[in-house]
Design a protein around this motif. Structure first.
Motif, PDB file in Angstrom:
ATOM      1  N   MET A 121      -1.206 -19.334   9.389  1.00 21.73           N
ATOM      2  CA  MET A 121      -1.168 -17.938   8.960  1.00 21.73           C
ATOM      3  C   MET A 121      -2.001 -17.019   9.845  1.00 21.73           C
ATOM      4  SD  MET A 121       0.964 -17.689   6.519  1.00 21.73           S
ATOM      5  CE  MET A 121       0.603 -16.019   6.001  1.00 21.73           C
ATOM      6  N   PHE A 177       2.721 -17.174  11.721  1.00 19.80           N
ATOM      7  CA  PHE A 177       2.276 -15.910  11.142  1.00 19.80           C
ATOM      8  C   PHE A 177       0.931 -15.523  11.745  1.00 19.80           C
ATOM      9  CE2 PHE A 177       5.069 -17.769   7.980  1.00 19.80           C
ATOM     10  CZ  PHE A 177       5.757 -16.698   7.429  1.00 19.80           C
ATOM     11  N   GLY A 182      -0.784 -12.957   8.650  1.00 18.75           N
ATOM     12  CA  GLY A 182       0.247 -12.627   7.685  1.00 18.75           C
ATOM     13  C   GLY A 182       1.498 -12.015   8.267  1.00 18.75           C
ATOM     14  N   PHE A 206       4.676 -11.991  10.674  1.00 16.79           N
ATOM     15  CA  PHE A 206       5.503 -13.006  11.319  1.00 16.79           C
ATOM     16  C   PHE A 206       5.758 -12.630  12.776  1.00 16.79           C
ATOM     17  CE2 PHE A 206       9.511 -15.259  12.306  1.00 16.79           C
ATOM     18  CZ  PHE A 206       9.147 -16.541  11.921  1.00 16.79           C
ATOM     19  N   GLU A 217       5.545 -18.615   3.299  1.00 16.74           N
ATOM     20  CA  GLU A 217       4.671 -17.447   3.347  1.00 16.74           C
ATOM     21  C   GLU A 217       3.386 -17.761   2.589  1.00 16.74           C
ATOM     22  OE1 GLU A 217       6.469 -13.389   3.214  1.00 16.74           O
ATOM     23  OE2 GLU A 217       8.164 -14.460   2.324  1.00 16.74           O
ATOM     24  N   ASP A 272       2.544  -3.183   7.415  1.00 20.50           N
ATOM     25  CA  ASP A 272       1.656  -3.776   8.420  1.00 20.50           C
ATOM     26  C   ASP A 272       0.845  -2.688   9.105  1.00 20.50           C
ATOM     27  OD1 ASP A 272       2.865  -6.229   7.917  1.00 20.50           O
ATOM     28  OD2 ASP A 272       4.185  -6.126   9.672  1.00 20.50           O
ATOM     29  N   ASP A 331      -0.829  -7.869   7.592  1.00 19.59           N
ATOM     30  CA  ASP A 331       0.151  -7.533   6.570  1.00 19.59           C
ATOM     31  C   ASP A 331      -0.668  -7.269   5.306  1.00 19.59           C
ATOM     32  OD1 ASP A 331       1.912  -7.595   4.393  1.00 19.59           O
ATOM     33  OD2 ASP A 331       3.196  -9.125   5.273  1.00 19.59           O
ATOM     34  N   TYR A 335       6.589  -8.720  17.105  1.00 17.32           N
ATOM     35  CA  TYR A 335       6.393  -9.104  15.707  1.00 17.32           C
ATOM     36  C   TYR A 335       7.562  -8.586  14.881  1.00 17.32           C
ATOM     37  CZ  TYR A 335       1.667 -10.234  17.145  1.00 17.32           C
ATOM     38  OH  TYR A 335       0.585 -10.791  17.779  1.00 17.32           O
ATOM     39  N   ASN A 347       8.012  -5.247   9.309  1.00 10.59           N
ATOM     40  CA  ASN A 347       7.789  -5.275   7.873  1.00 10.59           C
ATOM     41  C   ASN A 347       8.762  -4.273   7.270  1.00 10.59           C
ATOM     42  OD1 ASN A 347       6.784  -4.968   5.184  1.00 10.59           O
ATOM     43  ND2 ASN A 347       4.793  -5.748   5.896  1.00 10.59           N
TER      44      ASN A 347
END
Length: 769
Positions: free
Chosen positions: A368, A373, A376, A378, A437, A656, A680, A730, A733
């Motif tokens: 993460m 990730f 947070g 991705f 997640e 984000d 995130d 990335y 979001n």
């Protein structure tokens, strides 16, 4: 008379080179091929090279003819995995046939300076035509014969002549260096101009003519206190070892061909063990057993391929097996980069008794915090790029420098379909990542930081300011430091993920001192912790950090340096960064719309190619916020750890934030200084699981920008850039809080950043002066 010297040398060369020159080609001390070059009295020549590295075999034949000292025609026939190339150059035109298909002929004017990747001989033209230029670098147009003679910009630097013994006689060698983009190539030539050695130190690649081994000597040999290459070597291939669940992993080993027990250096890799074995004989000659193992599900090893997930148990089982072997003295060290760095921490947190030390290079942290990730968020483009290399059982490293099959489809939704669209195939582990997640779904698998404080063995951490996994080194170091471990060392260079191979990154050149000789450091490390030799490793600085802007190494006692004062720059009124919080500055606002994604042209080519660190702040301000400090009144060195405090509100349940810092010079040109921090906001309460926030409520997001150390010159300014998207690096979001595996709906986010006395948003760095 001076103008006649080059021609005279060439004339002598043409008469003297009837006997072919044979070059032995080695990489990291292991022979990988041979090149034979024959130059005839009539000016015709032929060079035949054969190279085999891992599963890559290259056969190349270059022939041609010089007329009056100039190459008038040549032919190149070259085969490599998936590519057969035939090039004919004559009458000023190059014709090519690629995999049997004729390509349009191209008019090319061949220059005087010639180069070929696999044929050292023609590079004698560089020395002939550079004349008696001084030691200052000289720019030249280099004709790349592998590309039909296409001209490339290059730099030539003449070195100091060197005298060596060849066949019992003194031979004077003329030394010079060729710089092509970020690659430095060192040459040695006889006085008649013939190339007798070509060395690319960053790749540990050597092409040395028979009898001329002394032209370039391994720099480690000057350290007589370190283990010397006194052993002959034997190789064991395809050794099988059963893990606790019965899965069989396969490794190769190089070991001293002598009775006795020896310490072991272990490398575990998903990329094919043959690559790591290139340097294995170098270690075995010095009294170590070197083992390279294919990770579970990779190449010849059994089991299924779920990246990172099995490395804790498999690492421990492998080390426990090694400790029981008759040739092992029970002491094991590990070394490796990237994935090969992570597997060291994965083994270390399982506490195998035989593991005594590790050298994790450019190592990611856990699932993460980087890949897949990043705090947070991705990662999209890097995840797809890596998946394309390792999606099959055998890795395809050639894909690293190739464009993704369909980069124009990077905006595909849902994300569970983006691998199918961009790569043309479904990658099961990519889909699994999207479903996991939060760290709660990775516990005990891709998870080391939670247990790292229990590790007590020495570690030599190595990374770079531009390392895409650099957050791993930052977090690993901080975790061991917080646990009170004093047996840790850290090297931070101005390097990308492919560390310590070039003085350049993108359009920045950090100077000749930015690349270190690390082989002696590694040997000194293992001699200390595996052999118990007193080789004064304790005199090595705890931290070596390269300061950009000043372009010098700083030897520090810690990171952050003891006594380094934290300095805060607060988001002030307008676009300012101030030393004190503003009493009542109005909030700053911007809008983030995920539907307005743009795919840059750059990602449609080789994404490994260098870019620029320059940032257009006007363009940046259109997609986020830019804040600038006052000009520095004196040269000021600032560095990590670097943290950002953002007090914010938004109209959505998830979004984000990204932040990066820049240096603005007196002319207003801005350059990015490090890789961005990000978060995130679904993970404000921790990375275990995403949790939606409440629209309209004020929150505090605190996250780190990745480490750097930089000297701001007097008159320069610090800039902070804040945005909500760095697509396609990335994933976007979508601002809805839906599971990213299946989400397709989007919502526009209206971001509000507060900057008043009660909500003092700021960026914080350490003063390293």
């Amino acid at each position: 008379m001076r103008l006649m010297i080059p021609f005279a040398l060439w004339a002598v060369a043409c008469m003297a080179f009837a006997d072919p020159i044979t070059y032995e080609i080695t990489q990291a001390g292991t022979k990988i091929g041979q090149s034979v070059y024959e130059l005839n009295k009539d000016g015709s020549f032929k060079s035949t090279s054969k190279i085999a590295v891992m599963n890559v075999k290259i056969d190349s034949v270059l022939s041609g003819k010089f007329v009056d000292g100039k190459l008038s025609s040549f032919d190149l026939a070259q085969t490599s995995p998936g590519v057969d190339v035939v090039i004919n150059y004559a009458a000023g035109k190059a014709k090519a046939k690629v995999n049997g298909k004729d390509q349009p002929s191209v008019p090319i004017a061949l220059g005087k300076f010639l180069f070929s990747n696999y044929h050292p001989g023609p590079s004698s033209t560089i020395l002939e035509n550079i004349g008696s230029a001084g030691p200052e670098p000289k720019s030249v147009k280099l004709s790349m014969l592998d590309n039909g003679g296409t001209p490339f910009d290059a730099t030539v630097v003449l070195g100091t002549p060197r005298t060596i013994q060849v066949g019992g006689k003194d031979v004077v060698l003329r030394m010079f260096k060729l710089v092509i983009a970020t690659t430095e190539i060192n040459y040695a030539a006889r006085e008649d101009g013939q190339i007798v050695a070509e060395v690319v130190e960053s790749q540990k690649l050597r092409m040395i003519a028979n009898g001329y081994d002394a032209a370039f000597v391994d720099p480690v040999l000057k350290y007589k206190e370190l283990s010397q290459p006194t052993y002959t070597v034997k190789i064991e291939s395809a050794v099988k070892v059963s893990m606790r669940d019965g899965t069989v992993l396969v490794h190769s080993a190089a070991m001293p061909n002598a009775p006795g027990k020896f310490p072991v250096i272990l490398s575990r890799t998903p990329y094919g063990r043959a690559g790591s074995m290139l340097g294995a004989e170098w270690w075995a000659q010095r009294g170590y057993v070197f083992i390279s193992q294919d990770c579970r599900g990779r190449h010849e090893s059994g089991g299924s391929w779920d990246p990172f997930s099995a490395e804790r148990k498999d690492g421990k089982d492998t080390i426990d097996w090694i400790a029981k072997q008759p040739w092992s003295d029970g002491k094991v060290g590990m070394i490796g980069g990237s994935y090969g760095g992570y597997v060291q921490w994965a083994a270390a947190v399982e506490h195998p008794a035989a593991l005594k030390c590790i050298v994790p290079q450019v190592s990611p942290p856990d699932a993460m915090r980087n890949i897949p990730f990043d705090n947070g968020v991705f990662m999209l483009l890097p995840n797809l790029w890596w998946a394309n290399i390792v999606r099959d059982k055998d890795s395809h490293m050639e894909r690293a420098a190739q464009p993704l099959p369909h980069p124009e489809k990077l905006a595909t939704l849902p994300l569970s379909k983006v691998d199918d669209a961009v790569l043309g195939v479904n990658v099961p582990f990519f889909d699994d990542w999207l479903k996991r997640e939060g760290m709660a779904k990775w516990k005990g698998r891709f998870d080391t930081l939670s247990a790292m404080s229990t590790v007590t063995i020495p570690a030599l951490h190595i990374s770079g300011w531009w390392d895409g996994d650099g957050i791993g080194t930052k977090l690993n170091w901080a975790t061991m430091r917080a646990a009170g471990r004093k047996n840790q060392w850290l090297i931070y260079g101005p390097w990308p993920h492919g560390f310590n191979v070039s003085t350049k990154f993108g359009d920045m050149d950090y100077g000749p001192d930015s690349v270190l000789e690390l082989d002696s450091v590694y040997l000194r490390w293992f001699d200390t912790w595996l052999k118990g030799k007193d080789v004064s490793f304790d005199r090595t600085p705890k931290v070596q950090a390269f300061v950009t802007g000043r372009n010098r190494w700083a030897n520090l006692t810690d990171w952050p340096e003891n006594g380094a004062v934290e300095r805060s720059f607060y988001l002030g009124a307008g676009d300012t960064l101030t030393d004190e919080p503003s009493a009542s500055a109005a909030p700053a606002k911007y809008t983030y719309d995920p539907s307005k994604a743009v795919i840059p042209q750059e990602v449609k080519g080789n994404i490994m190619a260098g870019g620029s660190s320059k940032m257009d702040l006007k363009s940046a301000a259109r997609v986020g916020l830019v804040f600038k400090s006052a000009p520095f009144g004196k040269d000021t060195t600032l560095g990590g750890p670097i943290s950002v405090d953002l007090y914010f509100s938004t109209n959505v349940v998830s979004t984000d934030f990204f932040a990066m810092i820049c240096d603005i010079d007196e002319k207003g040109e801005a350059r990015v200084l490090s890789l961005p921090g990000k978060i995130d906001v679904s993970y404000l309460d921790g990375l275990d699981a995403p949790k939606p926030i409440k629209p309209g409520q004020t929150y505090r997001a605190k996250f780190d920008i990745w480490d750097t150390a930089h000297e701001f010159k007097k008159g320069h300014r610090l800039a902070l850039f804040v945005t909500s998207t760095l697509f396609p690096g990335y994933a976007r979001n979508l601002n809805t809080g839906e599971p990213i595996f299946s989400a397709t709906k989007m919502k526009v986010a209206h971001q509000v950043i507060y900057r008043d006395a009660k909500r003092p948003s700021a960026v914080r760095l350490r003063v390293l002066d």
